[in-house]
Structures are given as structure tokens and as C-alpha cells.
Design an enzyme around this catalytic site. Structure first.
Site, mmCIF file in Angstrom:
data_model
loop_
_atom_site.group_PDB
_atom_site.id
_atom_site.type_symbol
_atom_site.label_atom_id
_atom_site.label_comp_id
_atom_site.label_asym_id
_atom_site.label_seq_id
_atom_site.Cartn_x
_atom_site.Cartn_y
_atom_site.Cartn_z
ATOM 1 C CE1 TYR A 203 -3.087 -2.975 0.233
ATOM 2 C CE2 TYR A 203 -3.782 -2.216 2.392
ATOM 3 C CZ TYR A 203 -3.906 -3.093 1.332
ATOM 4 O OH TYR A 203 -4.866 -4.086 1.372
ATOM 5 C CE LYS B 218 3.435 -17.575 -0.590
ATOM 6 N NZ LYS B 218 2.761 -18.839 -0.293
ATOM 7 C CG ASP C 187 0.276 -19.695 1.545
ATOM 8 O OD1 ASP C 187 1.039 -19.598 2.518
ATOM 9 O OD2 ASP C 187 0.645 -20.100 0.431
ATOM 10 C CG ASP D 187 -6.673 -4.439 4.397
ATOM 11 O OD1 ASP D 187 -7.641 -4.433 5.185
ATOM 12 O OD2 ASP D 187 -6.688 -3.854 3.302
ATOM 13 C CG ASP E 79 -11.755 -7.341 6.339
ATOM 14 O OD1 ASP E 79 -11.309 -6.501 7.140
ATOM 15 O OD2 ASP E 79 -12.480 -7.052 5.375
HETATM 16 MG MG MG Z 1 -9.515 -3.479 5.253
#
Ligand code: MG
Ligand code: NAI
Length: 332
Positions: A125, A172, A206, A230, A234
Site C-alpha cells: 500500500y 511470504k 497462506d 488487512d 477481516d
Molecule cells: Mg480493510
């Protein structure tokens, strides 16, 4: 000591949950001084900027804020960038705390209590996207040693505060050996030097996702990069009763911005159905980790607990925001 809070309601349900959360805060901390600032998609349409300079100045002056949510178009709009990403980068809010815990009635299981610590300023980001050629778009994933060090130092402090039984670095590094390798090695060095070597563990992102579904109770403190944090937060918030109850806190040096994990929820905006608990619990994080008022944070969480134990299964239909806010106010 008087505390100042800069409100940034934003768009959609941000305009509904922020006033609800502030009502609760004012009951807990009557001396709080509340000021309001503008940001988001509607602000961009009105003023040509998603985060006006005046908003950055007011938030900096207050040293603490509550951000509701903003809408973002999913395509390119010249001059527009997600307001929350701009706030995080411009104000040096480089860490994001996302706790997930089981709550009575609303959680699918009773034994989850984990904290995701997410790097908040770089990673994928970083905002560095460009066209390399016709039909080839590039996004740069930035990982710096300085940001990893800051993250790991915060992780060591949080681990101490919650007597962490396990710290999981999620990365990763098998396919991103430079960026994820730097993340893993730096975090690992800092945490080992801080005495957390015994509790230190690591997972590829993963498999971490699968294990968060299969055995969420096995996780305690998760430390990860921006995009992974992020997505995993969730996923994990399912165990805490879903998006309507997922809080977060953006932290910088001497500044913090409370922020529910959810977005502007255009599908329910204006209907009175938005759950204000994510925003309310985000203020709880501000009280605990930034204003250093843990007793008030505990009172707030106890009120939420008692409300959910007694009324967590009630379907408030169109009056969720109002009924939940009243339920919390009554219990404070
Ligand atoms: Mg989010
Ligand atoms: P969303 O979080 O807004 O909504 C996802 C689903 O969860 C929807 O069905 C919504 O009704 C429900 N939901 C969310 N918060 C809720 C609450 N407090 N109470 C009850 N139900 C709730 O995510 P979505 O739909 O992917 O994105 C919508 C907009 O929000 C987009 O423009 C997106 O860019 C933006 N967004 C903004 C964020 C922020 O400002 N921090 C974070 C995520 C998305």
C-alpha cells in the site's frame, strides 16, 4: 487533564457510527473536547481533496482522532487517493492494532483472544503504482528495516502487556525473499533481543489464513505487513462477531487515530442498521493504548460485554445504531 478528539465521520455509515461512539465517550469522559474535520469521497467532490490540509492540522493539534469510514471508487479518479491511506502516511500512523476476541452471543466460538499488529505505512500500500507499458501495471511493495524495527518494538511492548504466549510473524518469504525476508529477519532479531525468542513463531500467510479458520484459539499476537494484515484481520473478525464489531487503532509517535475496520457500507447507509460497536470499541483502544486510561477502557468493554450477553441476539431491524448505543449508555 483535558483530552481533545478530532472526529472525521467521512462517508456512508461513518456519519452514523461516529456520533454514536462520541455519545458513549462523552458519558465516560465528560471533559473530552470534540472537534470535527472533513475527509473522504464526498469531501473530495466538494473540495477537490480527500484529506484537506485543515484536517491534517486539526488532527495533529488534537493528537487523537476517530475516523468513521470513507468510500473509494474502485477505478482511477485523477487526484483521488483513499483518505485513510493518506492520513496514515502523512501523520506517520505506521502501526495498526486489530484485536479480535470472542463476545457472548455474537461470536461463533468462545475461546478467541488475539491481536493483529499490522504495519500501516508501506508494503503493497505504498501508493507507488504506475503503468510500465500498455497492458502492464506495476505496484511497488516497499519494506524498510526502520519500519520493521518500529513494528517489532511495538510488538515487544504489546507482548509484555498481554503476557503473550505466542508471537507469530506472518509473511511470504519463500516467494518474496528480499521484502518478506527483511521483514522476518528484522522482526525476529528485535523480538529475540527483547526476550521473546521462546514465544516466537512464524507462518507463511497462506497457511496462516487456513489456521486462523481452523484453530483461531492457537494464535495470540500476530505481527505482519500491510496487505496481509488487512486481509487476515477481516478474516479473523468473523470470530469476534463480524465487521460490525471489529475495532482498530492507528498509532504513530504521540498521535493515534481510532478506526473501525469496516468501510462505508453503502448497502445499509442511511437505514439505521449500522452497528456502532466497532467504532465504540475503537475508542476503547484509544483510551487504553494512547490516552493511557485503561480503567475507562475496561469499563467500556464491560458495558459492551454485558450488553451482548443480555441483548446480543436481539434483532434490532432498522434501529441497530440507536438501540445498541442506548444499551451501552445504560450500562456505563
Ligand atoms: Mg480493510
Ligand atoms: P464494508 O465494510 O463497507 O461492508 C462490508 C459488509 O459489511 C457490508 O455488507 C456492510 O453492510 C457490512 N457492514 C460493514 N460495517 C457494518 C456495521 N458497522 N454494521 C453492520 N454491517 C456492517 O466494505 P465494502 O462493502 O467492501 O466497501 C464499501 C466502501 O467502503 C468502498 O467504497 C470501500 O472502498 C470502502 N472501505 C473503506 C474503508 C475505510 O474507510 N477504512 C475500509 C474498507 C472499505
Amino acid at each position: 487533564m483535558s483530552r481533545r478528539l478530532c472526529l472525521i465521520p467521512g462517508d456512508g455509515i461513518g456519519l452514523e457510527v461516529v456520533p454514536a461512539a462520541v455519545e458513549v465517550l462523552e458519558k465516560l469522559l465528560p471533559a473530552v473536547q470534540v472537534l470535527e474535520a472533513d475527509a473522504g469521497w464526498e469531501c473530495f467532490r466538494r473540495q477537490g481533496s480527500a484529506v484537506p490540509e485543515a484536517t491534517l492540522e486539526l488532527l495533529t493539534e488534537c493528537g487523537a482522532g476517530l475516523f468513521g469510514a470513507v468510500s473509494s471508487p474502485s477505478g482511477v479518479v485523477p487526484g483521488y487517493r483513499s483518505a485513510i491511506l493518506t492520513l496514515r502516511q502523512r501523520l506517520g500512523l505506521s502501526l495498526n492494532l486489530r484485536p479480535v476476541r470472542s463476545w457472548p452471543q455474537v461470536s461463533p466460538r468462545a475461546d478467541v483472544d488475539l491481536l493483529i499488529l499490522r504495519e500501516n505505512s508501506e508494503g503493497l500500500y505504498s501508493g507507488r503504482e504506475h503503468w510500465e507499458a500498455e497492458g502492464v501495471a506495476i505496484a511497488e511493495r516497499v519494506i524498510s528495516r526502520a519500519a520493521c524495527q518500529r513494528l517489532a518494538e511495538q510488538a515487544a511492548q504489546l507482548a509484555g502487556e498481554r503476557s503473550a504466549r505466542r508471537i507469530t510473524l506472518v509473511h511470504k518469504a519463500n516467494v518474496l525473499p528480499l521484502t518478506c525476508g527483511l521483514f522476518r529477519d528484522t522482526c525476529s532479531q528485535v523480538l529475540t533481543a527483547a526476550g521473546w525468542g521462546e514465544q516466537l513463531d512464524e507462518r507463511l500467510v497462506d497457511i496462516a489464513a487456513l489456521q486462523l479458520v481452523q484453530q483461531p484459539e492457537a494464535f495470540d499476537l500476530i505481527v505482519t505487513t500491510n496487505l496481509f494484515g488487512d486481509i487476515l484481520s477481516d478474516l479473523a473478525c468473523h470470530w469476534g462477531g463480524g465487521m460490525g464489531l471489529a475495532p482498530s487503532l492507528n498509532l504513530g509517535a504521540g498521535i493515534a487515530l481510532a478506526e473501525p475496520v469496516h468501510g462505508s457500507a453503502p448497502d445499509i447507509a442511511g437505514s439505521g442498521r449500522a452497528n456502532p460497536l466497532a467504532a465504540i470499541l475503537s475508542l476503547g483502544l484509544l483510551l487504553r493504548y494512547h490516552w493511557q486510561l485503561p480503567e475507562l477502557a475496561a469499563r467500556l468493554e464491560a458495558a459492551v460485554y454485558s450488553f451482548l450477553a443480555e441483548e446480543g441476539q436481539v434483532d434490532f431491524a432498522t434501529q441497530t445504531t440507536r438501540r445498541v448505543t442506548q444499551g451501552i449508555l445504560q450500562r456505563l
